[in-house]
Design a protein around this motif. Structure first.
Motif, PDB file in Angstrom:
ATOM      1  N   TRP A 202     -12.447 -83.999  -0.444  1.00 15.09           N
ATOM      2  CA  TRP A 202     -13.343 -82.599  -0.241  1.00 15.09           C
ATOM      3  C   TRP A 202     -13.276 -82.015  -1.606  1.00 15.09           C
ATOM      4  CZ3 TRP A 202     -17.728 -81.185   0.749  1.00 15.09           C
ATOM      5  CH2 TRP A 202     -18.066 -80.002   0.888  1.00 15.09           C
ATOM      6  N   ARG A 203     -11.738 -81.752  -1.992  1.00 12.73           N
ATOM      7  CA  ARG A 203     -11.586 -80.795  -3.282  1.00 12.73           C
ATOM      8  C   ARG A 203     -12.171 -81.349  -4.510  1.00 12.73           C
ATOM      9  NH1 ARG A 203      -6.544 -79.389  -0.631  1.00 12.73           N
ATOM     10  NH2 ARG A 203      -5.644 -81.292  -1.671  1.00 12.73           N
ATOM     11  N   GLU A 204     -12.168 -82.847  -4.636  1.00 10.90           N
ATOM     12  CA  GLU A 204     -12.739 -83.521  -5.573  1.00 10.90           C
ATOM     13  C   GLU A 204     -14.057 -83.162  -5.733  1.00 10.90           C
ATOM     14  OE1 GLU A 204     -11.323 -85.067  -8.238  1.00 10.90           O
ATOM     15  OE2 GLU A 204      -9.359 -84.664  -7.505  1.00 10.90           O
ATOM     16  N   VAL A 205     -14.957 -83.355  -4.495  1.00 11.11           N
ATOM     17  CA  VAL A 205     -16.350 -83.030  -4.708  1.00 11.11           C
ATOM     18  C   VAL A 205     -16.631 -81.746  -4.969  1.00 11.11           C
ATOM     19  CG1 VAL A 205     -18.437 -83.209  -2.970  1.00 11.11           C
ATOM     20  CG2 VAL A 205     -16.597 -85.050  -2.812  1.00 11.11           C
ATOM     21  N   ALA A 206     -15.843 -80.589  -3.892  1.00  6.74           N
ATOM     22  CA  ALA A 206     -16.231 -79.213  -4.340  1.00  6.74           C
ATOM     23  C   ALA A 206     -16.059 -78.892  -5.513  1.00  6.74           C
ATOM     24  CB  ALA A 206     -15.415 -78.554  -3.245  1.00  6.74           C
ATOM     25  N   SER A 207     -15.334 -79.396  -6.556  1.00  2.62           N
ATOM     26  CA  SER A 207     -14.870 -78.779  -7.745  1.00  2.62           C
ATOM     27  C   SER A 207     -15.852 -79.276  -8.743  1.00  2.62           C
ATOM     28  CB  SER A 207     -13.399 -79.545  -8.109  1.00  2.62           C
ATOM     29  OG  SER A 207     -13.591 -80.629  -8.203  1.00  2.62           O
TER      30      SER A 207
END
Length: 427
Positions: free
Chosen positions: A211-216
């Protein structure tokens, strides 16, 4: 004398061959499943229930499938998912051939197939692109998509003919055999060059990391949000409103089937186009090609004659395929390989989650505002969302790099280097 391009190595040929074989079976099986339910005395509602039974576990398990695929060798996850699909379709075929299958049995087996797809899809995403050199990745994926889309068209036509000739049970049996053969081919993939995965901190940790990869990456989550609604309204227009318009204004299912076939032919044409075109600005090109998705709903709202609708669907198929190739190329270029499946699972979830709700609400919305207004609303939503995505600077600026490599962080490179759908490699 060389008989194939230099970039078409063993893994690429195995992946492409397995996908063509599996899609030939699966496209026919979609038709066979509906007719199997009807032949058992089921209603249109029962057909929808069996379809929903496949979709629900697909949505529920996608994120877990992505985390698993980033922990285990992806080719093994793909083979295991193919084995589960082979088993579920084989049992489905036996039930139908034995006579009088029950609704709950068909729904359960459909759910098993959906579970297999939930694990297969994130594992398979990007495998073809990883099997070729970065400079040729876009062309290789376009050729792969051409074979996949051709298999979908041929499988649908062949499946319909076989259901009429020998019955749905035998078509489901063929699909089971196709999954077995596809899984066997994928078992021969050479993964000796793939680096070993470092152990993670658990599935929940992996999901948060994904999720952090997507949100960043603003360009990434913007397109995922866009397609969560675009796919939903397109599904409502094509699954609910399209057949109704065809029945009342176009002469019945024949012209509608021709229009859908034209869309499929357009995707093949789009893939052929992308074997020769390498756009510099990947996401800008892809986003511009989403605007034509608004045209089929508008054509149905008018409604255009059958010939005009067919032409619109063909052009839309070309545009969708250009988006698919540019989107997947961008993902492969920007996402770290060891986190690719987790990111892909969020992409898939966004693309599918609202589809069942949209198709369920299509009828009530039509009753509330009228079919014509509902169709124009579908077109307007697609156009407005696409225009909004084009306002994201990273979407306009992301460029193809000469030597693609996953970006280290969440930013998109702005310097121009050398100058892809929410569609994964199908089973």
């Amino acid at each position: 004398m060389r008989t194939r391009p230099a970039w078409a190595g063993k893994n690429y040929l195995l992946l492409t061959g397995a996908t063509v074989i599996a899609n030939l079976g699966s496209s026919g099986a979609l038709i066979a499943t509906a007719f199997a339910v009807l032949a058992a005395g089921g209603s249109a509602t029962d057909v929808g229930l069996v379809a929903a039974a496949r979709t629900i576990p697909l949505v529920l398990f996608l994120l877990i499938g992505g985390a698993v695929a980033d922990r285990l060798p992806r080719h093994r996850v793909m083979v295991a998912a193919n084995a589960l699909s082979c088993l579920s379709q084989g049992l489905f075929a036996l039930l139908v051939l034995a006579g009088e299958p029950r609704l709950w049995q068909m729904a359960l087996l459909a759910a098993l197939g959906g579970t297999g797809q939930a694990f297969f899809a994130p594992a398979s995403e990007g495998m073809v692109l990883a099997s070729v050199s970065g400079e040729q990745a876009g062309r290789a994926f376009a050729v792969f998509r051409m074979g996949m889309n051709g298999a979908n068209i041929g499988g649908t036509a062949l499946g319909g003919a076989l259901v009429a000739a020998v019955g749905p049970g035998w078509v489901l049996a063929v699909d089971s055999a196709a999954f077995a053969l596809a899984g066997a081919l994928r078992a021969f993939l050479d993964v000796s060059g793939v680096p070993a995965r470092a152990p993670g901190g658990g599935v929940l940790h992996d999901l948060r990391d994904g999720w952090r990869e997507v949100a960043s990456r603003r360009w990434l989550w913007a397109v995922v949000v866009q397609f969560s609604i675009v796919n939903a309204v397109v599904a409502a227009a094509e699954a609910v409103y399209g057949p109704l318009v065809a029945e009342q204004h176009l002469g019945g299912p024949g012209p509608w089937g021709l229009a859908l076939a034209a869309f499929g032919a357009g995707t093949v044409g789009g893939a052929l186009l992308m074997t020769r075109v390498r756009p510099q600005r990947l996401l800008l090109t892809g986003a511009l090609c989403v605007f034509p998705l608004a045209l089929p709903s508008a054509a149905l709202a008018v409604p255009l004659p059958a010939g005009g609708l067919t032409a619109v669907m063909f052009g839309t198929g070309i545009a969708v395929e250009v988006f698919a190739v540019t989107w997947m190329t961008a993902l492969h270029q920007e996402i770290p390989e060891e986190k690719f499946s987790r990111v892909s699972s969020y992409d898939w979830l966004g693309s599918l989650a609202a589809v069942p709700l949209a198709t369920a609400l299509a009828g009530p919305v039509q009753d509330l505002v009228g079919r014509t207004a509902a169709l124009w609303g579908c077109s307007a939503l697609i156009a407005l969302l696409t225009a909004a995505v084009l306002c994201v600077p990273e979407v306009r600026r992301l460029t193809r790099r000469t030597k693609p490599g996953p970006a280290a962080g969440g930013t998109v490179p702005r310097a121009a280097g050398a100058t892809e759908s929410h569609t994964a490699e199908a089973e």
